[in-house]
Design a protein around this motif. Structure first.
Motif, PDB file in Angstrom:
ATOM      1  N   GLU A 175      14.795  14.711 -15.355  1.00  0.00           N
ATOM      2  CA  GLU A 175      14.870  14.181 -14.000  1.00  0.00           C
ATOM      3  C   GLU A 175      13.513  14.255 -13.309  1.00  0.00           C
ATOM      4  OE1 GLU A 175      17.933  16.097 -11.834  1.00  0.00           O
ATOM      5  OE2 GLU A 175      19.560  15.371 -13.113  1.00  0.00           O
ATOM      6  N   GLU A 176      12.803  15.360 -13.490  1.00  0.00           N
ATOM      7  CA  GLU A 176      11.481  15.494 -12.887  1.00  0.00           C
ATOM      8  C   GLU A 176      10.519  14.448 -13.455  1.00  0.00           C
ATOM      9  OE1 GLU A 176      10.158  19.476 -13.424  1.00  0.00           O
ATOM     10  OE2 GLU A 176      11.673  20.345 -12.107  1.00  0.00           O
ATOM     11  N   ASN A 177      10.604  14.228 -14.782  1.00  0.00           N
ATOM     12  CA  ASN A 177       9.745  13.218 -15.393  1.00  0.00           C
ATOM     13  C   ASN A 177      10.052  11.828 -14.863  1.00  0.00           C
ATOM     14  OD1 ASN A 177       8.363  15.080 -16.984  1.00  0.00           O
ATOM     15  ND2 ASN A 177       9.786  14.871 -18.713  1.00  0.00           N
ATOM     16  N   GLU A 178      11.337  11.527 -14.639  1.00  0.00           N
ATOM     17  CA  GLU A 178      11.728  10.229 -14.107  1.00  0.00           C
ATOM     18  C   GLU A 178      11.196  10.046 -12.681  1.00  0.00           C
ATOM     19  OE1 GLU A 178      13.291   6.495 -13.428  1.00  0.00           O
ATOM     20  OE2 GLU A 178      12.896   7.589 -15.301  1.00  0.00           O
ATOM     21  N   GLN A 179      11.272  11.118 -11.858  1.00  0.00           N
ATOM     22  CA  GLN A 179      10.736  11.054 -10.500  1.00  0.00           C
ATOM     23  C   GLN A 179       9.224  10.807 -10.533  1.00  0.00           C
ATOM     24  OE1 GLN A 179      11.921  10.964  -7.445  1.00  0.00           O
ATOM     25  NE2 GLN A 179      14.053  11.067  -8.070  1.00  0.00           N
ATOM     26  N   ARG A 180       8.558  11.491 -11.462  1.00  0.00           N
ATOM     27  CA  ARG A 180       7.110  11.312 -11.590  1.00  0.00           C
ATOM     28  C   ARG A 180       6.792   9.877 -12.004  1.00  0.00           C
ATOM     29  NH1 ARG A 180       3.421  11.608 -15.729  1.00  0.00           N
ATOM     30  NH2 ARG A 180       1.318  12.300 -15.127  1.00  0.00           N
ATOM     31  N   GLU A 181       7.555   9.318 -12.938  1.00  0.00           N
ATOM     32  CA  GLU A 181       7.337   7.946 -13.373  1.00  0.00           C
ATOM     33  C   GLU A 181       7.572   6.963 -12.234  1.00  0.00           C
ATOM     34  OE1 GLU A 181       6.152   6.775 -16.238  1.00  0.00           O
ATOM     35  OE2 GLU A 181       5.810   8.867 -16.848  1.00  0.00           O
ATOM     36  N   ARG A 182       8.599   7.194 -11.441  1.00  0.00           N
ATOM     37  CA  ARG A 182       8.867   6.325 -10.288  1.00  0.00           C
ATOM     38  C   ARG A 182       7.697   6.367  -9.315  1.00  0.00           C
ATOM     39  NH1 ARG A 182      13.874   7.774  -7.134  1.00  0.00           N
ATOM     40  NH2 ARG A 182      13.453   5.800  -6.085  1.00  0.00           N
ATOM     41  N   ARG A 183       7.197   7.557  -9.049  1.00  0.00           N
ATOM     42  CA  ARG A 183       6.070   7.691  -8.120  1.00  0.00           C
ATOM     43  C   ARG A 183       4.853   6.939  -8.642  1.00  0.00           C
ATOM     44  NH1 ARG A 183       5.031  12.828  -8.679  1.00  0.00           N
ATOM     45  NH2 ARG A 183       3.104  12.515  -9.833  1.00  0.00           N
ATOM     46  N   ILE A 184       4.595   7.033  -9.935  1.00  0.00           N
ATOM     47  CA  ILE A 184       3.456   6.349 -10.528  1.00  0.00           C
ATOM     48  C   ILE A 184       3.641   4.836 -10.448  1.00  0.00           C
ATOM     49  CG2 ILE A 184       2.242   5.927 -12.700  1.00  0.00           C
ATOM     50  CD1 ILE A 184       2.742   8.860 -13.428  1.00  0.00           C
ATOM     51  N   ARG A 185       4.867   4.352 -10.709  1.00  0.00           N
ATOM     52  CA  ARG A 185       5.124   2.906 -10.640  1.00  0.00           C
ATOM     53  C   ARG A 185       4.930   2.379  -9.221  1.00  0.00           C
ATOM     54  NH1 ARG A 185       9.501   4.211 -14.271  1.00  0.00           N
ATOM     55  NH2 ARG A 185      10.992   4.115 -12.537  1.00  0.00           N
ATOM     56  N   VAL A 186       5.393   3.149  -8.223  1.00  0.00           N
ATOM     57  CA  VAL A 186       5.200   2.732  -6.828  1.00  0.00           C
ATOM     58  C   VAL A 186       3.712   2.697  -6.489  1.00  0.00           C
ATOM     59  CG1 VAL A 186       5.600   3.361  -4.425  1.00  0.00           C
ATOM     60  CG2 VAL A 186       7.460   3.557  -6.067  1.00  0.00           C
ATOM     61  N   GLU A 187       2.979   3.701  -6.950  1.00  0.00           N
ATOM     62  CA  GLU A 187       1.538   3.737  -6.677  1.00  0.00           C
ATOM     63  C   GLU A 187       0.835   2.527  -7.282  1.00  0.00           C
ATOM     64  OE1 GLU A 187      -2.298   6.743  -7.341  1.00  0.00           O
ATOM     65  OE2 GLU A 187      -0.236   7.486  -7.603  1.00  0.00           O
ATOM     66  N   GLU A 188       1.189   2.173  -8.518  1.00  0.00           N
ATOM     67  CA  GLU A 188       0.593   1.007  -9.162  1.00  0.00           C
ATOM     68  C   GLU A 188       0.974  -0.285  -8.432  1.00  0.00           C
ATOM     69  OE1 GLU A 188       1.873   1.125 -13.184  1.00  0.00           O
ATOM     70  OE2 GLU A 188       0.414   2.670 -13.781  1.00  0.00           O
ATOM     71  N   MET A 189       2.236  -0.363  -7.992  1.00  0.00           N
ATOM     72  CA  MET A 189       2.692  -1.553  -7.278  1.00  0.00           C
ATOM     73  C   MET A 189       1.889  -1.745  -5.996  1.00  0.00           C
ATOM     74  SD  MET A 189       6.515  -2.374  -5.778  1.00  0.00           S
ATOM     75  CE  MET A 189       7.268  -1.843  -7.316  1.00  0.00           C
ATOM     76  N   ILE A 190       1.702  -0.678  -5.247  1.00  0.00           N
ATOM     77  CA  ILE A 190       0.945  -0.772  -4.001  1.00  0.00           C
ATOM     78  C   ILE A 190      -0.516  -1.110  -4.283  1.00  0.00           C
ATOM     79  CG2 ILE A 190       0.048   0.604  -2.072  1.00  0.00           C
ATOM     80  CD1 ILE A 190       2.768   2.007  -1.972  1.00  0.00           C
ATOM     81  N   HIS A 191      -1.089  -0.478  -5.309  1.00  0.00           N
ATOM     82  CA  HIS A 191      -2.508  -0.681  -5.618  1.00  0.00           C
ATOM     83  C   HIS A 191      -2.770  -2.099  -6.128  1.00  0.00           C
ATOM     84  CE1 HIS A 191      -6.582   0.173  -6.887  1.00  0.00           C
ATOM     85  NE2 HIS A 191      -6.292  -0.244  -8.105  1.00  0.00           N
ATOM     86  N   LYS A 192      -1.886  -2.658  -6.963  1.00  0.00           N
ATOM     87  CA  LYS A 192      -2.129  -3.941  -7.599  1.00  0.00           C
ATOM     88  C   LYS A 192      -1.606  -5.132  -6.805  1.00  0.00           C
ATOM     89  CE  LYS A 192      -2.123  -2.259 -12.393  1.00  0.00           C
ATOM     90  NZ  LYS A 192      -1.446  -2.370 -13.726  1.00  0.00           N
ATOM     91  N   PHE A 193      -0.441  -4.963  -6.145  1.00  0.00           N
ATOM     92  CA  PHE A 193       0.234  -6.143  -5.611  1.00  0.00           C
ATOM     93  C   PHE A 193       0.419  -6.146  -4.099  1.00  0.00           C
ATOM     94  CE2 PHE A 193       2.291  -5.364  -9.880  1.00  0.00           C
ATOM     95  CZ  PHE A 193       1.466  -6.251 -10.548  1.00  0.00           C
ATOM     96  N   VAL A 194       0.363  -4.972  -3.443  1.00  0.00           N
ATOM     97  CA  VAL A 194       0.590  -4.926  -1.995  1.00  0.00           C
ATOM     98  C   VAL A 194      -0.731  -4.870  -1.238  1.00  0.00           C
ATOM     99  CG1 VAL A 194       1.659  -3.664  -0.096  1.00  0.00           C
ATOM    100  CG2 VAL A 194       2.841  -3.848  -2.299  1.00  0.00           C
ATOM    101  N   ALA A 195      -1.545  -3.873  -1.523  1.00  0.00           N
ATOM    102  CA  ALA A 195      -2.809  -3.706  -0.811  1.00  0.00           C
ATOM    103  C   ALA A 195      -3.740  -4.909  -0.933  1.00  0.00           C
ATOM    104  CB  ALA A 195      -3.504  -2.431  -1.295  1.00  0.00           C
ATOM    105  N   PRO A 196      -3.807  -5.611  -2.077  1.00  0.00           N
ATOM    106  CA  PRO A 196      -4.731  -6.744  -2.170  1.00  0.00           C
ATOM    107  C   PRO A 196      -4.428  -7.929  -1.267  1.00  0.00           C
ATOM    108  CG  PRO A 196      -4.174  -5.934  -4.357  1.00  0.00           C
ATOM    109  CD  PRO A 196      -3.246  -5.258  -3.401  1.00  0.00           C
ATOM    110  N   HIS A 197      -3.223  -8.004  -0.694  1.00  0.00           N
ATOM    111  CA  HIS A 197      -2.893  -9.118   0.204  1.00  0.00           C
ATOM    112  C   HIS A 197      -3.624  -8.913   1.536  1.00  0.00           C
ATOM    113  CE1 HIS A 197       0.061 -11.558  -1.911  1.00  0.00           C
ATOM    114  NE2 HIS A 197       0.557 -10.449  -2.417  1.00  0.00           N
ATOM    115  N   ILE A 198      -4.845  -9.417   1.604  1.00  0.00           N
ATOM    116  CA  ILE A 198      -5.692  -9.131   2.771  1.00  0.00           C
ATOM    117  C   ILE A 198      -5.255  -9.886   4.013  1.00  0.00           C
ATOM    118  CG2 ILE A 198      -7.702  -8.570   1.350  1.00  0.00           C
ATOM    119  CD1 ILE A 198      -8.747 -11.382   1.890  1.00  0.00           C
TER     120      ILE A 198
END
Length: 613
Positions: A175-198
């Motif tokens: 469960e802890e590993n799954e939470q960590r993976e979710r956090r990493i996926r959200v971070e990548e989503m924000i870094h790659k697809f959300v923040a670049p929309h200037i």
């Protein structure tokens, strides 16, 4: 948020003139030409019917689902958009999307990306009808790549995440590993697809309100959002801002620097989630020493139980010269450390268990503050604390609205507790007043003789009963109140009659009176309906709920109150007082009521003298 049935989005997020295209596939948009020897129209019948309606009302948004997106034909849909643009009242195509991806299967991601891009190109019309707002429903941490296809022209982006099924295991490590993976996926989503929309100015991220957990956002992902120079508003609901794999001190420092140096963010709202204590302190330091663009901050129900974080945050808010509004849940009285209220114009301190001690502390700050709105609901404030708040209004000249509902204001023991030396001194400063012997309402009436700014006070569920009728009568006559909320009390016929007498005999400023969920019987209703409303020409709203009453064998209720209020607004009360009123004046007043036959009929039947002038 709770997922609505498939194929429909929650009404609260839709515009009244939304065009809902869920369920339509390619065959609903036939290309020009013939099929099976039959002539086909360029547009489906539903679109032709819709175009007629659009000539009178503008359609501002399109609602599409995954099936529609996967099967869209760009060239043909361009014609659909052109038809909508031609038919709309403003001559512009819809500029708002609601994209429903809740039924999307992973194997269809590629086609969906292509479809979103096709829709984006189709919506680029000659008159500049570009997509300005996009709300995406049904997101998960695994399908964030779909955001890469969103239009670059949008300035308002709303992302609604749905709950993801937990791992099918009882292993805590898994469960802890799954939470960590979710956090990493959200971070990548924000870094790659959300923040670049200037082009995006307003960003909203919300997680399913029925889920048992929160959407994890790492500190560095939060930093990425704070460093976007275009954002003027960031809203995170049911999200937990947590420390990731990076060093704690380094992450805290990055959050501090990102917010301190931000020069564009106007509003930061983080509600119903959680935040690490160290990150909370970093936000507080940035607000206090550097950030001067932020004007509104809302951190309600973010689990800030650590006294150091709360103390730092409240002191920073009071010392920031730019902040205008703050909404906080401080969890307990030990964490209440406002040295002043600074330049705040609105503050929400609801559901904090301030008690009398916190109310006494707050009372010493109110006279010199610049607050315009204050919410103190659900704080266990008793008679002493309530009297202190009322006393503080005597010299305040800015506060116009106070919500102090769900507090035992009329219970001498309610909310009382041990007091510090400072609050004891404050308490002793007003207990000698004769008005204090009459409790909270007595102090409020005394203060409003000098205060002409307060316009609304909500006293719902505070313990009011018929014994307070005389003081309520006085309250309606002093000050400049135009709205009073008395819901969910024990106000019965006795207090109601006192209020009716005050409002019918004296010229008051009251416009709104809320009396729902009180034990008022036919006698009290009769006093309002027959006496108060036909003799008072300032009230525009009296609410008593859905209950009905038998008056002279006829069932009466809220609709009858609304009818009489409408008569008052048409000038019936003034005409009735004017002995020289002519027949033409009465007829003109009745014409204003012509859209309600029952209204005119009721008045004529009960007032036959009208046409005998």
């Amino acid at each position: 948020m709770q997922a609505p049935p498939a194929g429909r989005l929650p009404p609260s997020v839709l515009q009244p003139a939304s065009i809902q295209l869920q369920g339509y596939k390619l065959e609903h948009f036939p290309r020009e030409g013939k099929r099976d020897g039959a002539s086909q129209s360029s547009f489906p019948p539903w679109l032709l019917d819709l175009s007629v309606k659009l000539k009178k009302a503008e359609a501002s948004s399109l609602v599409v689902d995954a099936d529609f997106i996967r099967n869209v034909d760009q060239d043909h849909f361009s014609k659909v958009i052109a038809e909508l643009e031609h038919s709309s009242a403003s001559g512009r195509a819809p500029t708002e999307w609601h994209v429903d991806l809740r039924q999307l299967q992973p194997q269809n991601y590629h086609l969906t990306i292509q479809g979103i891009r096709a829709l984006t190109e189709a919506c680029k019309t000659p008159s500049g009808g570009l997509i300005r707002k996009v709300a995406v429903f049904g997101l998960t941490t695994r399908n964030g790549i779909l955001l890469s296809a969103l239009p670059s022209s949008m300035f308002d982006l709303q992302l609604f995440f749905q709950e993801e099924p937990p791992p099918e295991t009882d292993d805590e490590e898994a469960e802890e590993n799954e939470q960590r993976e979710r956090r990493i996926r959200v971070e990548e989503m924000i870094h790659k697809f959300v923040a670049p929309h200037i082009s995006v100015n307003c960003l909203t991220i919300k997680y399913d309100e029925n889920a048992d957990d929160h959407l994890p956002i790492s500190a560095m992902a939060f930093v990425n959002l704070l460093r976007c120079p275009s954002y003027i508003k960031i809203e995170l609901e049911r999200c937990s801002v947590v420390l990731g794999d990076e060093d704690d001190d380094a992450a805290n420092q990055e959050v501090f620097l990102a917010l301190r140096d931000n020069t564009s963010l106007f509003l930061l709202r983080m509600r119903s989630g959680a935040i690490e204590s160290g990150l909370g302190e970093s936000i507080a330091r940035a607000i206090e020493v550097g950030n001067r663009s932020l004007k509104y901050i809302d951190m309600g129900d973010m689990g800030l139980a650590d006294s150091n974080a709360v103390t730092a945050l409240t002191k920073a808010i009071s010392r920031n010269p730019v902040l205008q509004g703050a909404e906080l849940n401080l969890n307990s009285i030990e964490n209440f450390h406002f040295a002043s209220l600074g330049n705040l114009t609105c503050v929400d301190l609801s559901d904090n268990y301030l008690g009398d001690e916190g109310a006494l502390q707050l009372a010493q700050l109110i006279p010199a503050c610049s607050l315009e709105r204050m919410n103190l609901a659900d704080n266990c404030i008793g008679q002493i604390g309530g009297c202190a708040i009322a006393w503080s209004l005597t010299h305040n000249n800015t506060l116009s609205k106070i919500n102090i509902c769900n507090n035992p204001l009329f219970d001498p023991e309610g909310g009382d507790g041990p007091r510090s030396e400072v609050t004891t001194r404050i308490h002793n400063s007003f207990t000698g007043s004769p008005a204090y012997q009459q409790g909270f309402l007595g102090m409020l009436c005394a203060s409003l003789r000098h205060n002409k700014i307060l316009s609304f006070i909500n006293l719902a569920n505070t313990g009011l009963d018929d014994s307070h009728g005389p003081l309520l009568s006085i309250l309606f006559r002093v000050g400049s109140l135009d709205g009073i909320g008395l819901l969910r009390n024990n106000v019965g016929d006795g207090a109601t009659i006192y209020m009716c007498q005050a409002l019918s005999r004296y010229r008051t400023t009251l416009k709104v009176l809320m009396l729902e969920m009180n034990p008022i019987s036919e006698r009290g209703f009769y006093a309002i309906w027959k006496g108060l409303l036909l003799a008072n020409d300032t009230l525009i709203s009296v609410t008593m709920g859905k209950q009905t009453y038998m008056i002279d064998g006829v069932e009466r209720g809220q609709r009858d109150l609304d009818i009489v209020l409408k008569m008052n607004r048409a000038g019936m009360v003034r005409l009735r007082r004017d002995k020289n009123a002519t027949r033409d004046q009465w007829v003109d007043a009745l014409i204003e009521l012509s859209d309600d036959v029952d209204c005119s009929f009721t008045f004529l039947v009960e007032n036959p003298f009208v046409f005998n002038q």
